[in-house]
Write a protein that holds these residues in place. Structure first.
Motif, PDB file in Angstrom:
ATOM      1  N   THR A 134     -19.766-135.948  95.596  1.00  0.00           N
ATOM      2  CA  THR A 134     -19.311-134.819  96.397  1.00  0.00           C
ATOM      3  C   THR A 134     -17.824-134.604  96.184  1.00  0.00           C
ATOM      4  O   THR A 134     -17.057-135.552  96.019  1.00  0.00           O
ATOM      5  N   ASP A 137     -14.657-127.691  97.014  1.00  0.00           N
ATOM      6  CA  ASP A 137     -14.911-126.634  96.031  1.00  0.00           C
ATOM      7  C   ASP A 137     -13.711-126.413  95.122  1.00  0.00           C
ATOM      8  O   ASP A 137     -13.851-126.212  93.912  1.00  0.00           O
ATOM      9  N   SER A 363     -19.636-129.579  91.318  1.00  0.00           N
ATOM     10  CA  SER A 363     -20.611-129.725  92.397  1.00  0.00           C
ATOM     11  C   SER A 363     -20.576-128.576  93.404  1.00  0.00           C
ATOM     12  O   SER A 363     -21.439-128.510  94.287  1.00  0.00           O
ATOM     13  N   SER A 364     -19.603-127.664  93.289  1.00  0.00           N
ATOM     14  CA  SER A 364     -19.481-126.569  94.251  1.00  0.00           C
ATOM     15  C   SER A 364     -20.741-125.706  94.265  1.00  0.00           C
ATOM     16  O   SER A 364     -21.268-125.318  93.209  1.00  0.00           O
ATOM     17  N   ARG A 365     -21.199-125.382  95.466  1.00  0.00           N
ATOM     18  CA  ARG A 365     -22.354-124.497  95.622  1.00  0.00           C
ATOM     19  C   ARG A 365     -21.926-123.059  95.877  1.00  0.00           C
ATOM     20  O   ARG A 365     -22.780-122.177  96.033  1.00  0.00           O
ATOM     21  N   ASN A 366     -20.633-122.832  95.925  1.00  0.00           N
ATOM     22  CA  ASN A 366     -20.104-121.484  96.183  1.00  0.00           C
ATOM     23  C   ASN A 366     -19.013-121.164  95.176  1.00  0.00           C
ATOM     24  O   ASN A 366     -17.872-120.870  95.535  1.00  0.00           O
ATOM     25  N   LYS A 367     -19.362-121.230  93.912  1.00  0.00           N
ATOM     26  CA  LYS A 367     -18.358-121.087  92.859  1.00  0.00           C
ATOM     27  C   LYS A 367     -17.731-119.699  92.851  1.00  0.00           C
ATOM     28  O   LYS A 367     -16.539-119.552  92.575  1.00  0.00           O
TER      29      LYS A 367
END
Length: 475
Positions: A134, A137, A363-367
């Protein structure tokens, strides 16, 4: 993000071995400047962030005066949260809070969760997180950290986002300082700041000695000659010609060896070259200036000064340091100072272009949202709002320097150097860099103490550093 066992162990080991990574040979962290704190503790009101140093009204006025750019990357249709991790202190944290406050007005569906850690704890904290799978971002990233993180597949390349943002204007950022953040043709970091190293001098000491100030005609031979002339006194009243003594640091090659055709390591950082004749002769001359001429502070003399920087305290006539020093010197009143080009050698004039960057976690889910934030932070308006003392965007230099009290002629000098000869050549950046420095340092200190000759010292450094370089052979 999935990491194999080797990658996890590599990151964990790097975190354990990384208490401090010096920027360009000194321990400062490059960050935006802040006005002096007038009084009171910093209290951040989320609805009206401000302080004595950064009044909310001033920030609001500045924000409204700037043209904030847009990207073709769309805002999220629903509310999302991105985490941003930065190095900071109590003063700059207020400015960061103000940036986020106005950013959220422009992008109401992007919530910002801000984290911070001191520079000397930052890498350990977030490499440990990366080993666990983890990361925030968006993260601050020192130039010397990037290659290790890229090799371990922690960072996301930014080329596609830059391509989708024609207004980003990469030409406004010196290309010579981007090599630290590149790997296999991809760019993984965008600089928050960038500066070359310059020759700084104490005008008062030169006036007292009746010697003309250094200028762009100077060679290292002229520097060495003047160092001897400017050295005088003894004990705590001593004045040194130059400080500090060069050592096997990440930018030794770029500042001191390339002018004579020498290198600490080869360009691939796979072979030690500090014991080759070109580098050996330079290191020998500096040892003579220390031991015979006593023109630079010895280890014992630095202890006598209780670790006070000799140049900043008026005890050294000259030093080579990054342009970020101009802000600190502009605020002090102890002596008049000047800056000029680093000296030339037989092979020319060289100086490193270095800085820190923002990076995006793989690992960012909101790139997309992370990029929108990075884009505004790294835009010309973003630099001007945050009052970066050494902005990577050249278009922000004049406005920031004027606001911070940095002389206009020094700004021209910095921009000329960045456009002319500053580069990332010779600055160590691969994963073994810190171990290389830590391995070589005690050997060189013995040479500085006169306990070992220059040839024996450099051979020992080569022998001990060579096996360490295997860590640079990463997939």
């Amino acid at each position: 993000m999935e990491m194999n066992r080797r990658q996890i162990l590599a990151l964990a080991a790097a975190a354990a071995a990384a208490p401090v990574l010096a920027a360009c040979g000194d321990s400062r962290t490059q960050k935006q400047a802040a006005a002096p704190v007038k009084s009171g503790a910093q209290v951040i009101d989320p609805n009206r962030p401000g302080s004595d140093a950064w009044p909310f009204e001033e920030a609001e006025q500045l924000n409204n005066s700037l043209t904030w750019p847009r990207t073709s990357v769309p805002d999220p249709a629903t509310k999302i949260v991105i985490t941003v991790a930065l190095t900071t202190d109590a003063v700059t944290e207020v400015r960061n809070a103000q940036f986020d406050f106005f950013f959220k007005q422009r992008h109401p569906n992007i919530e910002i969760k801000r984290e911070s850690a001191p520079f000397d704890q930052f890498l350990t904290k977030y490499m440990t997180q990366a080993a666990g799978g983890t990361l925030p971002d968006v993260l601050y990233n020192h130039y010397s950290w990037t290659q290790n993180l890229v090799a371990n597949k922690v960072l996301h390349p930014l080329d596609d986002y830059i391509g989708r943002t024609p207004g980003f204007d990469m030409d406004d950022i010196p290309q010579s300082g981007l090599g630290y953040f590149k790997r296999d043709g991809s760019l993984y970091g965008l600089p928050t700041d960038m500066a070359p190293k310059l020759l700084f001098y104490n005008k008062d000491l030169f006036d007292q000695a009746g010697i003309a100030y250094p200028d762009e005609t100077w060679t290292f031979d002229r520097l060495f000659e003047t160092m001897r002339k400017m050295t005088s006194g003894s004990g705590v009243e001593k004045v040194y010609g130059f400080s500090p003594m060069p050592k096997p640091s990440p930018d030794l090659t770029a500042v001191f060896l390339l002018p004579y055709g020498g290198r600490f390591l080869d360009q691939a950082e796979a072979k030690v070259m500090i014991d080759d004749p070109a580098a050996r002769d330079v290191m020998a001359r500096w040892l003579d200036l220390l031991i015979k001429d006593k023109a630079v502070p010895s280890l014992a003399e630095l202890q006598l000064l209780e670790k006070v920087d000799p140049f900043k305290s008026g005890h050294a006539a000259m030093m080579i340091n990054g342009a970020w020093l101009m802000l600190e010197l502009s605020k002090q009143k102890a002596f008049k100072w000047g800056a000029t080009h680093v000296p030339k050698g037989p092979e020319g004039r060289f100086t490193p272009a270095v800085g820190s960057a923002l990076v995006m976690a793989e690992s960012s889910r909101n790139k997309d949202a992370a990029w929108i934030y990075m884009y505004e932070w790294l835009s010309a308006s973003g630099y001007k709002f945050r009052r970066i003392a050494a902005p990577a965007r050249q278009s922000a230099w004049e406005d920031n320097a004027k606001a911070l009290g940095i002389p206009a002629q020094e700004v021209k000098l910095v921009k000329d150097v960045l456009a002319d000869y500053a580069s990332d050549d010779g600055v160590l950046r691969l994963p073994a860099s810190k171990k290389v420095e830590n391995t070589a340092a005690p050997v060189w200190e013995r040479a500085m103490l006169g306990k070992i000759g220059v040839d024996d010292a450099l051979r020992e450094i080569a022998g001990k550093v060579t096996p360490v370089l295997a860590e640079n052979k990463v997939a």
